[in-house]
Write a protein that holds these residues in place. Structure first.
Motif, PDB file in Angstrom:
ATOM      1  N   ILE A 298       0.846  -1.201   0.000  1.00  0.00           N
ATOM      2  CA  ILE A 298       0.000   0.000   0.000  1.00  0.00           C
ATOM      3  C   ILE A 298       0.882   1.253   0.000  1.00  0.00           C
ATOM      4  N   ALA A 299       1.964   1.223   0.797  1.00  0.00           N
ATOM      5  CA  ALA A 299       2.871   2.377   0.858  1.00  0.00           C
ATOM      6  C   ALA A 299       3.504   2.636  -0.510  1.00  0.00           C
ATOM      7  N   PHE A 300       3.959   1.562  -1.182  1.00  0.00           N
ATOM      8  CA  PHE A 300       4.528   1.723  -2.530  1.00  0.00           C
ATOM      9  C   PHE A 300       3.476   2.276  -3.487  1.00  0.00           C
ATOM     10  N   GLY A 301       2.236   1.806  -3.349  1.00  0.00           N
ATOM     11  CA  GLY A 301       1.153   2.295  -4.196  1.00  0.00           C
ATOM     12  C   GLY A 301       0.960   3.795  -4.040  1.00  0.00           C
ATOM     13  N   PHE A 302       0.948   4.266  -2.776  1.00  0.00           N
ATOM     14  CA  PHE A 302       0.795   5.700  -2.528  1.00  0.00           C
ATOM     15  C   PHE A 302       2.008   6.475  -3.049  1.00  0.00           C
ATOM     16  N   ALA A 303       3.215   5.884  -2.899  1.00  0.00           N
ATOM     17  CA  ALA A 303       4.422   6.552  -3.391  1.00  0.00           C
ATOM     18  C   ALA A 303       4.317   6.747  -4.901  1.00  0.00           C
ATOM     19  N   PHE A 304       3.863   5.703  -5.608  1.00  0.00           N
ATOM     20  CA  PHE A 304       3.705   5.811  -7.064  1.00  0.00           C
ATOM     21  C   PHE A 304       2.751   6.945  -7.412  1.00  0.00           C
ATOM     22  N   LEU A 305       1.584   6.956  -6.726  1.00  0.00           N
ATOM     23  CA  LEU A 305       0.568   7.966  -7.037  1.00  0.00           C
ATOM     24  C   LEU A 305       1.080   9.376  -6.717  1.00  0.00           C
ATOM     25  N   ALA A 306       1.865   9.501  -5.642  1.00  0.00           N
ATOM     26  CA  ALA A 306       2.400  10.818  -5.275  1.00  0.00           C
ATOM     27  C   ALA A 306       3.360  11.320  -6.340  1.00  0.00           C
ATOM     28  N   ILE A 307       4.276  10.430  -6.793  1.00  0.00           N
ATOM     29  CA  ILE A 307       5.226  10.827  -7.841  1.00  0.00           C
ATOM     30  C   ILE A 307       4.483  11.179  -9.118  1.00  0.00           C
ATOM     31  N   LYS A 308       3.456  10.376  -9.448  1.00  0.00           N
ATOM     32  CA  LYS A 308       2.635  10.656 -10.637  1.00  0.00           C
ATOM     33  C   LYS A 308       1.991  12.032 -10.507  1.00  0.00           C
ATOM     34  N   GLY A 309       1.509  12.339  -9.311  1.00  0.00           N
ATOM     35  CA  GLY A 309       0.888  13.643  -9.065  1.00  0.00           C
ATOM     36  C   GLY A 309       1.873  14.783  -9.293  1.00  0.00           C
ATOM     37  N   VAL A 310       3.127  14.596  -8.835  1.00  0.00           N
ATOM     38  CA  VAL A 310       4.161  15.617  -9.050  1.00  0.00           C
ATOM     39  C   VAL A 310       4.365  15.832 -10.549  1.00  0.00           C
ATOM     40  N   GLU A 311       4.421  14.711 -11.296  1.00  0.00           N
ATOM     41  CA  GLU A 311       4.624  14.828 -12.751  1.00  0.00           C
ATOM     42  C   GLU A 311       3.457  15.561 -13.409  1.00  0.00           C
TER      43      GLU A 311
END
Lengths: 233, 95
Positions: free
Chosen positions: A111-124
């Motif tokens: 779940i933490a990795f999932g949120f990390a992915f979404l956060a980085i995607k959001g930055v992009e």
């Protein structure tokens, strides 16, 4: 208890009465998930086809758009998803071994990795917003025309690249959000001790879904970020 | 699905391989290979997908033949979608 004159065998969730045995039940669940994933392949397949057609028509615009993406964030995100797939695979193994504590930890890590992915995607995505690269009335690709004088870039087909970029990464992100939801559900039940060597089907098929979403990204990453990085002539 | 429990060492090996392939595909994209940049990127992606499907998704050790048929059929449908559509769009300028 059971007063029925007909002897009814009582089983746990690993063997519901309409299945011959636990193995048949597991196979049926797995097959059902794979059938769903087959429909998902066609769902994403339509978008990949749109990408293929427009890329063959507007090669330069796709090259410029691809170069404007942040390759470092894209690569890090690919690594994040691969790590999440590892924690899922190890989680299924922990369930098979009956290690409840390890299973919960691995599911939480996923779940933490999932949120990390979404956060980085959001930055992009926010970078694209600041660069006026979101298709619509405020879209402006003058910076790309300026940065890549070697190739001719039209503004309208450039919007098609970014439309596909946002549609494909958006649809993928939606799948990630649903995946995080599934894993929150799995974590709760794992914490309650419902999964073990006899019954871990939900972890297994939830994992199949997560790996599938990972595979979609494995293709999106080269198609959107890497295709046109080579030096322009 | 079989009850085959894979060793965690195997999972870590696949994980390292996937990370290495990610770095390689990103690095190779900066090298000018002409038309082959796309080919190399897609070949590496397909190899990565294959590793995930076979090992992380346990298809290599699955006992169910039906599952394998579903996977192959799904990929074949995708191939039909892409190939027949491109046979149309890719040849329009020839007419």
């Amino acid at each position: 208890m059971n007063d029925s004159p007909v002897a009814v065998e009582q089983h746990g969730p690993e063997h519901l009465h309409h299945f011959v045995d636990a193995e048949q039940q597991r196979d049926a669940a797995s097959l059902g998930m794979w059938l769903f994933l087959a429909t998902e392949i066609m769902f994403f397949g339509g978008m990949f086809l749109a990408y293929l057609v427009y890329r063959s028509w507007y090669y330069n615009e796709f090259a410029a758009g691809s170069r404007s993406l942040d390759i470092y964030l894209g690569t890090i995100n690919t690594a994040v998803l691969i790590c999440s797939s590892l924690t899922v695979a190890l989680g299924v193994r922990a369930a098979q071994m009956g290690n409840r504590k390890l299973l919960v930890i691995l599911l939480l890590l996923t779940i933490a990795f999932g949120f990390a992915f979404l956060a980085i995607k959001g930055v992009e995505w926010y970078q694209k917003y600041e660069e006026h690269h979101i298709p619509g009335r405020t879209f402006n690709a003058d910076d790309l025309v300026r940065d890549y004088p070697q190739i001719h870039i039209d503004q309208r087909p450039e919007q098609i690249y970014f439309s596909l970029y946002f549609a494909m990464t958006g649809l993928h992100a939606l799948h990630m959000i649903i995946g995080v939801g599934i894993f929150v559900f799995l974590t709760y039940h794992a914490w309650k001790g419902r999964y073990g060597p006899k019954y871990y089907t939900p972890v297994e098929i939830g994992g199949l879904y997560w790996h599938f979403v990972d595979i979609v990204w494995i293709y999106l990453f080269p198609l959107l970020y890497l295709i046109d990085r080579k030096p322009l002539r | 699905m079989s009850e085959h429990v894979m060793s965690s060492k195997m999972y870590y090996t696949i994980w390292i391989a996937l990370l290495c392939l990610t770095v390689i595909t990103a690095a190779v994209s900066f090298v000018d290979l002409g038309r082959f940049n796309t080919v190399v990127a897609l070949v590496i992606a397909t190899f990565k997908a294959l590793l995930v499907v076979l090992f992380f998704m346990h298809v290599k050790y699955t006992s169910e033949r039906l599952t394998k048929i579903v996977i192959v059929a799904a990929i074949f449908w995708l191939f039909l979608l892409l190939a027949l559509s491109m046979a149309d769009y890719g040849t329009r300028h020839l007419i």
